[in-house]
Design an enzyme around this catalytic site. Structure first.
Site, short mmCIF file in Angstrom:
data_model
loop_
_atom_site.label_atom_id
_atom_site.label_comp_id
_atom_site.label_asym_id
_atom_site.label_seq_id
_atom_site.Cartn_x
_atom_site.Cartn_y
_atom_site.Cartn_z
N ASN A 1 -3.77 0.04 0.27
CA ASN A 1 -4.39 1.29 0.71
C ASN A 1 -5.89 1.18 0.44
OD1 ASN A 1 -5.23 3.90 1.15
ND2 ASN A 1 -4.12 4.80 -0.60
N TRP A 2 -6.64 0.94 1.50
CA TRP A 2 -8.08 0.70 1.34
C TRP A 2 -8.86 1.98 1.05
CZ3 TRP A 2 -9.66 -3.15 5.86
CH2 TRP A 2 -8.98 -4.35 5.68
N LYS A 3 -8.22 3.12 1.22
CA LYS A 3 -8.90 4.42 1.04
C LYS A 3 -10.18 4.47 1.89
CE LYS A 3 -6.54 4.83 -3.31
NZ LYS A 3 -6.45 5.38 -4.64
N HIS B 1 -0.38 11.50 0.11
CA HIS B 1 -1.06 10.86 -1.03
C HIS B 1 -1.65 11.94 -1.95
CE1 HIS B 1 -3.75 8.46 -3.42
NE2 HIS B 1 -3.08 7.40 -3.02
N GLU C 1 -4.32 12.14 -3.55
CA GLU C 1 -5.74 12.48 -3.34
C GLU C 1 -5.88 13.53 -2.25
OE1 GLU C 1 -7.09 8.48 -2.74
OE2 GLU C 1 -6.89 8.06 -4.88
N GLU D 1 4.17 7.43 -7.32
CA GLU D 1 2.81 7.23 -7.82
C GLU D 1 2.46 8.33 -8.81
OE1 GLU D 1 0.17 4.79 -5.06
OE2 GLU D 1 0.05 6.84 -4.35
N GLY E 1 -5.85 4.79 -9.91
CA GLY E 1 -7.27 4.48 -10.05
C GLY E 1 -7.79 4.61 -11.47
N SER F 1 -2.60 1.78 -10.25
CA SER F 1 -3.24 0.73 -11.05
C SER F 1 -2.46 -0.58 -11.10
CB SER F 1 -3.50 1.25 -12.48
OG SER F 1 -4.42 2.33 -12.45
N GLY G 1 -4.04 0.29 -4.40
CA GLY G 1 -5.33 0.83 -3.99
C GLY G 1 -6.44 -0.15 -4.31
N GLY G 2 -7.12 0.07 -5.43
CA GLY G 2 -8.29 -0.73 -5.84
C GLY G 2 -8.10 -2.23 -5.67
P1 PGA Z 1 -4.80 2.30 -7.36
O1 PGA Z 1 -4.40 3.29 -6.15
O2 PGA Z 1 -4.00 1.03 -7.14
O3 PGA Z 1 -6.27 2.09 -7.20
O4 PGA Z 1 -4.42 2.97 -8.61
C1 PGA Z 1 -3.08 3.43 -5.73
C2 PGA Z 1 -2.99 4.47 -4.65
O5 PGA Z 1 -3.79 5.42 -4.66
O6 PGA Z 1 -2.12 4.39 -3.79
#
Ligand code: PGA
Length: 252
Positions: A9-11, A97, A99, A167, A173, A213, A234-235
């Site tokens: 997930n590149w956000k 998600h 966020e 999640e 993150g 993470s 994500g990251g």
């Molecule tokens: P993260 O993000 O790996 O940076 O914790 C995961 C996500 O938001 O799906």
């Protein structure tokens, strides 16, 4: 057995099409070399890059979107429909998600409508659920509420295309991932709720993955110990080599 699923997930990254192309190329090249037989690899770039990236070889690296709208067409300024994503060649879409739940005030009802619309359009749909920091003592209850609300009216005939990403919000993150044994426990709760909703046979078709993470050092423990069927990353997915190490942490 279901294949494992590795989703990047590149956000809201990277900032230029050139960088997006280059990240995609390096990951695709690495996956091509690795030829993972039992892992599906998906990247979810921002909408604006999907069109260009959809022209690449989708057998190696599948494309997903990070969100979609709950209707297939109409007067919805700024929105993208699941059908448009499907027509572009996207295989996957993420909905719910945390966020978006938090910062854009997406409600369980909106996420339910998006999930139904995405599945109706033929997209493989990844629904994110998970408890917040202050809810760590009531994981089972929170997951139950989210699943009951988000999965209302979902037909059993589409469940083979459905994935749940567990999640924990506090793990996203933050560099503070959930312990694999706690992920295992969450998986057991999720399985129980899905069995109540759809019956054991249908519930078994749904893939359950972990996100929060994830790094290459710990990725494997979520499969071995956590009994998860993949990761939402994500990251770490913005660093091609780290993303490839995660995918490669499970050898076929
Ligand atoms: P993260 O993000 O790996 O940076 O914790 C995961 C996500 O938001 O799906």
């Amino acid at each position: 057995m279901k294949k494992l699923l590795a989703v990047g997930n590149w956000k809201m990254n990277p900032q230029t099409p050139k960088k997006a192309n280059s990240l995609f190329e390096i990951v695709a090249g690495g996956v091509k070399k690795m030829k993972p037989k039992n892992t599906e690899v998906v990247v979810c770039p921002p909408f604006v890059y999907l069109s260009a990236l959809s022209l690449r070889d989708s057998k190696i690296l599948q494309l997903g979107a990070q969100d979609c709208f709950w209707d297939q067409s109409g007067a919805y300024t700024g929105e993208i429909s699941p059908q448009m994503l499907k027509n572009l060649g996207c295989e996957y879409v993420i909905v719910g998600h945390s966020e978006r739940r938090k910062r854009l005030n997406e409600t369980d009802e909106m996420i339910n409508a998006k999930t139904i619309a995405a599945l109706d359009a033929g997209l493989k749909t990844i629904l994110c659920i998970g408890e917040k920091e202050g809810e760590r003592d009531e994981v089972a209850r929170i997951l139950k509420i989210q699943l009951q609300k988000n999965l209302k009216g979902i037909k059993t005939s589409v469940l083979a295309r459905f994935t749940i990403a567990y999640e924990p919000v506090w793990a996203i993150g933050t560099g503070d991932p959930c312990r694999p044994k706690d992920a295992r426990e969450a998986r057991i709760y999720i399985e129980r709720i899905l069995t109540d909703l759809f019956g054991k046979q249908h519930a078994a078709k749904i893939r359950i993955i972990y996100g929060g993470s994830v790094t290459s050092k710990i990725a494997r423990s979520y499969i071995d110990e956590g009994k998860m069927e993949g990761w939402l990353i994500g990251g770490a997915s913005l660093h091609a080599n780290e993303f490839l190490r995660i995918i490669g942490s499970i050898r076929d």
